[in-house]
Design a protein around this motif. Structure first.
Motif, mmCIF file in Angstrom:
data_model
loop_
_atom_site.group_PDB
_atom_site.id
_atom_site.type_symbol
_atom_site.label_atom_id
_atom_site.label_comp_id
_atom_site.label_asym_id
_atom_site.label_seq_id
_atom_site.Cartn_x
_atom_site.Cartn_y
_atom_site.Cartn_z
ATOM 1 N N THR A 134 0.862 -1.251 0.122
ATOM 2 C CA THR A 134 0.059 -0.052 -0.022
ATOM 3 C C THR A 134 0.842 1.385 0.037
ATOM 4 O O THR A 134 1.874 1.397 0.838
ATOM 5 N N PRO A 135 0.715 1.957 -1.017
ATOM 6 C CA PRO A 135 1.640 3.374 -1.026
ATOM 7 C C PRO A 135 1.497 4.270 0.423
ATOM 8 O O PRO A 135 0.249 4.415 0.842
ATOM 9 N N THR A 136 2.514 4.880 0.770
ATOM 10 C CA THR A 136 2.730 5.660 1.806
ATOM 11 C C THR A 136 1.926 6.972 1.349
ATOM 12 O O THR A 136 1.921 7.357 0.159
ATOM 13 N N ASP A 137 1.595 7.855 2.373
ATOM 14 C CA ASP A 137 1.112 9.146 2.246
ATOM 15 C C ASP A 137 2.150 9.982 1.387
ATOM 16 O O ASP A 137 1.852 10.751 0.196
ATOM 17 N N ALA A 138 3.405 9.878 1.711
ATOM 18 C CA ALA A 138 4.490 10.647 1.195
ATOM 19 C C ALA A 138 4.583 10.034 -0.406
ATOM 20 O O ALA A 138 4.668 10.917 -1.336
ATOM 21 N N GLU A 139 4.461 8.678 -0.696
ATOM 22 C CA GLU A 139 4.580 8.033 -2.059
ATOM 23 C C GLU A 139 3.328 8.715 -2.784
ATOM 24 O O GLU A 139 3.420 8.951 -4.114
ATOM 25 N N ILE A 140 1.961 8.806 -2.444
ATOM 26 C CA ILE A 140 1.134 9.158 -3.212
ATOM 27 C C ILE A 140 1.227 10.797 -3.385
ATOM 28 O O ILE A 140 0.994 11.167 -4.537
ATOM 29 N N ALA A 141 1.937 11.381 -2.392
ATOM 30 C CA ALA A 141 2.080 13.110 -2.586
ATOM 31 C C ALA A 141 3.117 13.043 -4.021
ATOM 32 O O ALA A 141 3.064 13.988 -4.784
ATOM 33 N N CYS A 142 3.940 12.197 -4.095
ATOM 34 C CA CYS A 142 5.240 12.347 -4.903
ATOM 35 C C CYS A 142 4.529 11.774 -6.314
ATOM 36 O O CYS A 142 4.801 12.433 -7.392
ATOM 37 N N PHE A 143 3.615 11.010 -6.544
ATOM 38 C CA PHE A 143 3.037 10.447 -7.627
ATOM 39 C C PHE A 143 2.104 11.810 -7.998
ATOM 40 O O PHE A 143 1.933 12.175 -9.017
ATOM 41 N N GLU A 144 1.425 12.539 -7.053
ATOM 42 C CA GLU A 144 0.338 13.524 -7.361
ATOM 43 C C GLU A 144 1.555 14.799 -8.055
ATOM 44 O O GLU A 144 0.885 15.424 -9.160
ATOM 45 N N ALA A 145 2.630 14.912 -7.505
ATOM 46 C CA ALA A 145 3.367 15.650 -8.247
ATOM 47 C C ALA A 145 3.880 15.348 -9.607
ATOM 48 O O ALA A 145 3.611 16.419 -10.430
ATOM 49 N N GLY A 146 4.067 14.113 -9.709
ATOM 50 C CA GLY A 146 4.100 13.738 -11.337
ATOM 51 C C GLY A 146 3.215 13.914 -12.205
ATOM 52 O O GLY A 146 3.369 14.298 -13.381
ATOM 53 N N GLU A 186 8.081 25.169 -10.331
ATOM 54 C CA GLU A 186 8.291 24.585 -8.918
ATOM 55 C C GLU A 186 6.957 24.616 -8.375
ATOM 56 O O GLU A 186 6.180 25.302 -8.882
ATOM 57 N N LEU A 187 6.538 23.471 -8.028
ATOM 58 C CA LEU A 187 5.229 23.250 -7.420
ATOM 59 C C LEU A 187 5.108 22.503 -5.980
ATOM 60 O O LEU A 187 6.343 21.794 -5.724
ATOM 61 N N LEU A 188 4.117 22.895 -5.363
ATOM 62 C CA LEU A 188 3.816 22.152 -3.896
ATOM 63 C C LEU A 188 2.675 21.512 -3.992
ATOM 64 O O LEU A 188 1.717 21.872 -4.318
ATOM 65 N N VAL A 189 2.993 20.361 -3.609
ATOM 66 C CA VAL A 189 1.802 19.277 -3.485
ATOM 67 C C VAL A 189 1.386 19.076 -1.829
ATOM 68 O O VAL A 189 2.655 18.561 -1.248
ATOM 69 N N ASP A 190 0.269 19.013 -1.379
ATOM 70 C CA ASP A 190 -0.047 18.604 0.034
ATOM 71 C C ASP A 190 -0.867 17.521 0.005
ATOM 72 O O ASP A 190 -2.112 17.830 -0.372
ATOM 73 N N TYR A 191 -0.570 16.367 0.336
ATOM 74 C CA TYR A 191 -1.330 15.081 0.417
ATOM 75 C C TYR A 191 -1.355 14.494 1.818
ATOM 76 O O TYR A 191 -0.426 14.159 2.364
ATOM 77 N N GLU A 192 -2.592 14.758 2.535
ATOM 78 C CA GLU A 192 -2.763 14.267 3.861
ATOM 79 C C GLU A 192 -1.575 14.580 4.882
ATOM 80 O O GLU A 192 -0.866 13.864 5.439
ATOM 81 N N GLY A 193 -1.098 15.688 4.813
ATOM 82 C CA GLY A 193 -0.278 16.367 5.523
ATOM 83 C C GLY A 193 1.205 16.198 5.023
ATOM 84 O O GLY A 193 2.355 16.371 5.665
ATOM 85 N N ARG A 194 1.571 15.631 3.899
ATOM 86 C CA ARG A 194 2.862 15.345 3.495
ATOM 87 C C ARG A 194 2.764 16.508 2.277
ATOM 88 O O ARG A 194 2.187 16.484 1.499
ATOM 89 N N GLU A 195 4.057 17.056 2.533
ATOM 90 C CA GLU A 195 4.561 18.119 1.509
ATOM 91 C C GLU A 195 5.349 17.727 0.550
ATOM 92 O O GLU A 195 6.564 17.086 1.110
ATOM 93 N N VAL A 243 11.613 15.372 -7.713
ATOM 94 C CA VAL A 243 11.217 15.705 -6.547
ATOM 95 C C VAL A 243 12.338 16.095 -5.781
ATOM 96 O O VAL A 243 13.499 15.811 -5.839
ATOM 97 N N VAL A 244 12.223 17.367 -5.199
ATOM 98 C CA VAL A 244 13.264 18.171 -4.403
ATOM 99 C C VAL A 244 13.081 17.817 -2.860
ATOM 100 O O VAL A 244 14.316 17.646 -2.231
ATOM 101 N N SER A 245 11.925 17.904 -2.376
ATOM 102 C CA SER A 245 12.123 17.492 -0.949
ATOM 103 C C SER A 245 10.452 16.924 -0.466
ATOM 104 O O SER A 245 9.509 16.999 -1.497
ATOM 105 N N VAL A 246 10.411 15.868 0.437
ATOM 106 C CA VAL A 246 9.261 15.453 0.881
ATOM 107 C C VAL A 246 9.358 15.562 2.395
ATOM 108 O O VAL A 246 10.191 15.261 3.032
ATOM 109 N N GLY A 247 8.249 16.196 2.819
ATOM 110 C CA GLY A 247 8.533 16.147 4.459
ATOM 111 C C GLY A 247 6.828 16.426 4.913
ATOM 112 O O GLY A 247 5.831 16.291 4.058
#
Length: 121
Positions: A6-18, A89-98, A114-118
């Motif tokens: 199951t993808p983590t919230d951070a992985e889903i946020a990265c997917f959304e950026a893509g 440059e873009l900022l995605v926020d998914y379930e508290g993961r930026e 991806v530059v950063s995940v936090g």
């Protein structure tokens, strides 16, 4: 799906950026571009991508020096938008993961990464 697949919230946020980059690049590539239209096209790109779910901010910069050089060598009064004219440059926020992601030229190619995940805040 098992818990380990199951993808983590951070992985889903990265997917959304893509997804945002794919949409931005392929929706606007080939658009006629001039120095005069560059600011309004950049603003339209930002507004279009910011409408997408989980996208909190987008900054599109047209590389005007590269555009000007291209136009100086062209027989036409415009050229077509390609990645070599953009920095994004873009900022995605998914379930508290930026996720901060960026597109910039590297070795003559527009690289999207991806530059950063936090965590938010």
């Amino acid at each position: 799906m098992s818990a380990e697949t199951t993808p983590t919230d951070a992985e889903i946020a990265c997917f959304e950026a893509g997804i945002k980059f794919g949409s931005l690049y392929h929706q606007f590539a080939g658009t006629p571009l001039t120095l005069e239209s560059a600011p309004s096209l950049a603003a339209a790109m930002e507004a279009a991508i910011e409408n997408q779910p989980h996208c909190r901010d987008v900054a599109v910069t047209v590389r005007e020096a590269e555009l000007e050089a291209e136009l100086a060598e062209s027989a036409a009064d415009y050229t077509e938008l390609t990645g070599r004219f953009l920095e994004v440059e873009l900022l995605v926020d998914y379930e508290g993961r930026e996720v901060v992601a960026r597109m910039e030229m590297e070795g003559g190619y527009p690289m999207m990464r991806v530059v950063s995940v936090g965590r938010e805040g």
